[in-house]
Enzyme design. Structure first.
Site, PDB file in Angstrom:
ATOM      1  N   ARG A   1       0.842  -1.200   0.000  1.00  0.00           N
ATOM      2  CA  ARG A   1       0.000   0.000   0.000  1.00  0.00           C
ATOM      3  C   ARG A   1       0.875   1.248   0.000  1.00  0.00           C
ATOM      4  NH1 ARG A   1      -5.065   1.676   3.988  1.00  0.00           N
ATOM      5  NH2 ARG A   1      -5.500   3.642   2.911  1.00  0.00           N
TER       6      ARG A   1
ATOM      7  N   ASP B   1      -7.899  -0.829   9.640  1.00  0.00           N
ATOM      8  CA  ASP B   1      -8.397   0.285  10.443  1.00  0.00           C
ATOM      9  C   ASP B   1      -8.551  -0.137  11.891  1.00  0.00           C
ATOM     10  OD1 ASP B   1      -8.626   2.172   8.379  1.00  0.00           O
ATOM     11  OD2 ASP B   1     -10.604   1.424   7.811  1.00  0.00           O
TER      12      ASP B   1
END
Length: 189
Positions: free
Chosen positions: A95, A111
């Site tokens: 990412r 998250d």
């Protein structure tokens, strides 16, 4: 005083909930690897993980469906250290936050949904996650653990489910999940 795991008796043990998602580069395997990596974080123990779910993207950006799950982690890591560890796992998966489209596709998205009883409005550490009560891809896996789950700063998960009933979330059949993932899920259940 130090216990047999090497932790000081004064270090708090905290339950953290983490949302896991991917819609690029073999998403099922990305989620599986992330779950395994969560179980290998220092001073932490993976206590539970949901099944995997196929979900439609949120936010209007055209992109493939996501694979999502949630995990329950027992940790001695401070919240900001855990958040950094999650971002490091995202980076290891490839990412690149600086190159992303807002609410666009993700190789891996981890998250921190909640961290013990902490409520933080710091922009770099928002806890509870500010949109978790609006996202079926978070609420349905959490409800799999316990629909009556009550998270600090959020409330009871079941109270939010009717408002997200129109969001597409489908539990993946076991036949769609690699056998290694199934073995890991059964071992952690």
């Amino acid at each position: 005083m130090v216990d047999q795991t090497g932790h000081s008796a004064s270090e708090p043990t905290v339950i953290a909930w983490i949302s896991i998602g991917s819609n690029l580069a073999q998403p099922v395997q990305q989620v599986q690897k992330a779950i395994q990596a969560l179980g290998e974080l220092p001073d932490s123990k993976l206590l539970w993980r949901s099944h995997l779910y196929r979900t439609e993207p949120v936010g209007g950006v055209e992109q493939p469906a996501f694979i999502n799950a949630v995990a329950r982690l027992q940790t001695h890591l401070p919240a900001w250290v855990l958040m950094q560890a999650l971002q490091n796992l995202e980076a290891l998966a490839g990412r690149q936050r600086s190159a992303e489209v807002f609410w666009g596709p993700r190789i891996l998205d981890l998250d921190l949904l909640s961290y013990g009883h902490l409520i933080s409005r710091d922009p770099s550490l928002r806890i509870p996650h500010p949109r978790m009560s609006e996202r079926a891809f978070v609420l349905i896996p959490l409800a799999e653990f316990d629909p009556a789950l009550n998270l600090p700063g959020c409330g009871c998960i079941a109270d939010y489910l009717p408002a997200v009933a129109d969001q597409s979330v489908t539990r993946l059949p076991e036949s769609a999940i690699p056998k290694e993932t199934l073995r890991q899920h059964r071992a952690s259940a």
